[in-house]
Design an enzyme around this catalytic site. Structure first.
Site, short mmCIF file in Angstrom:
data_model
loop_
_atom_site.label_atom_id
_atom_site.label_comp_id
_atom_site.label_asym_id
_atom_site.label_seq_id
_atom_site.Cartn_x
_atom_site.Cartn_y
_atom_site.Cartn_z
N HIS A 166 32.55 21.13 48.89
CA HIS A 166 33.86 21.31 49.51
C HIS A 166 33.98 22.62 50.29
O HIS A 166 34.42 22.63 51.45
CB HIS A 166 34.95 21.22 48.43
N ARG B 118 36.94 6.55 48.20
CA ARG B 118 37.87 7.39 48.99
C ARG B 118 37.15 8.26 50.01
O ARG B 118 37.72 8.69 50.98
CB ARG B 118 38.74 8.24 48.09
N ASN C 208 26.55 18.82 49.20
CA ASN C 208 27.37 17.63 48.96
C ASN C 208 28.18 17.34 50.23
O ASN C 208 28.95 18.20 50.70
CB ASN C 208 28.30 17.91 47.76
N1 PXP Z 1 28.38 18.74 41.28
C1 PXP Z 1 29.04 17.66 40.86
C2 PXP Z 1 28.47 16.87 39.72
C3 PXP Z 1 30.22 17.22 41.51
O1 PXP Z 1 30.87 16.13 41.08
C4 PXP Z 1 30.67 17.95 42.63
C5 PXP Z 1 31.89 17.51 43.36
O2 PXP Z 1 31.73 16.25 43.84
C6 PXP Z 1 29.93 19.06 43.04
C7 PXP Z 1 28.80 19.46 42.33
C8 PXP Z 1 30.31 19.86 44.24
O3 PXP Z 1 31.56 20.47 44.07
P1 PXP Z 1 32.28 21.14 45.29
O4 PXP Z 1 32.52 20.06 46.29
O5 PXP Z 1 33.53 21.69 44.69
O6 PXP Z 1 31.36 22.20 45.81
#
Ligand code: PXP
Length: 249
Positions: A221, A53, A11
């Site tokens: 993240h 954002r 992500n």
């Molecule tokens: N899966 C989904 C559906 C999410 O909304 C997110 C966060 O946007 C993530 C995975 C990834 O989470 P993180 O950024 O905390 O690893």
């Protein structure tokens, strides 16, 4: 059951968060996506939020035009997002709950109470060829509802497990992990493909990666933060290594 390869979706939202802090063009989420591909990501995940954002409409245009791995497009169940998804027809669409004031996606989608609306909402996306995934808590009622509305995939929210781990609440963490384990197996028994994600780190990824029913983890993240210290490619490669180790172990 046989252990199929576990996919990693990276992500890249928070590359855009850093870019938007200054309003310019750097760092470029598309460049991050290319590096993630080279580091072994099986897909790229991006959440176009209503308030834009982090990821922007132009980022989605760019990802669709240049990615060689599938895009998992995360979005709220709104008419605006549905129109954008239908224009792009990404490989996968993940429906997530979204509140304006929240810092991140805090819980899973309430599918059971909105079954009718969501069934109508996802039907055109499925007809357009998108794999529709529903982001939900490890809750039997929500999984059954996701199955009834015609979703092919569920993504289990791992946030409560990761928070409990980070805060040293060991019993709570273990209970959350057990719920994830049981609900992965339950969802799989209904014929749903199971994904998981939110808040995963090097410390928390292995127990989830070891569940044989889980086919994909979406992680953002932590990886973008870790990239500050070791670079994006090594940060992702290490996550990949831990996932493979858990899978083979
Ligand atoms: N899966 C989904 C559906 C999410 O909304 C997110 C966060 O946007 C993530 C995975 C990834 O989470 P993180 O950024 O905390 O690893």
């Amino acid at each position: 059951m046989t252990r199929e390869k576990l996919r990693l979706g990276v992500n890249i939202d928070h590359v855009a968060t850093v870019r938007n802090a200054r309003g310019g063009a750097y760092p470029d989420p598309l460049r991050a996506a290319r590096i993630a591909e080279a580091a072994g990501a099986d897909g790229i995940t991006a959440h176009l939020r209503e308030d834009r954002r982090h990821i922007s409409d132009a980022d989605i245009d760019g990802l669709m035009a240049t990615l060689s791995v599938p895009l998992n497009f995360e979005m709220a169940a709104t008419p605006e997002m549905q129109a954008i998804a239908l224009r792009h027809k990404p490989h996968a669409v993940c429906i997530v709950p979204e509140k304006r004031e929240e810092r991140t996606t805090e819980g899973g989608l309430e599918v059971a109470r909105e079954e009718n609306r969501l069934a109508h909402f996802i039907a055109p996306l499925r007809e357009a060829g998108c794999r529709v995934s529903i982001f939900i808590a490890a809750d039997k009622r929500q999984i059954e509802a996701a199955h009834r509305i015609g979703a092919e995939v569920i993504e289990l929210h791992t946030g409560a497990y990761c928070d409990a781990d980070a805060e040293g609440r060991i019993e709570h963490r273990d209970r959350e992990l057990e719920a994830l384990r049981e609900m992965s197996a339950f969802a799989h028994s209904l014929g749903l493909e199971v994904h998981a994600g939110h808040g995963l780190t090097y410390d928390t990824v292995k127990p989830v990666a070891a569940f044989p029913e889980v086919r994909e983890l979406n992680i953002g993240h932590f990886l973008i933060g870790e990239a500050i210290f070791r670079g994006l490619e090594p940060a992702i490669s290490e996550m990949r290594r831990l996932m493979d180790e858990a899978r083979d172990g």
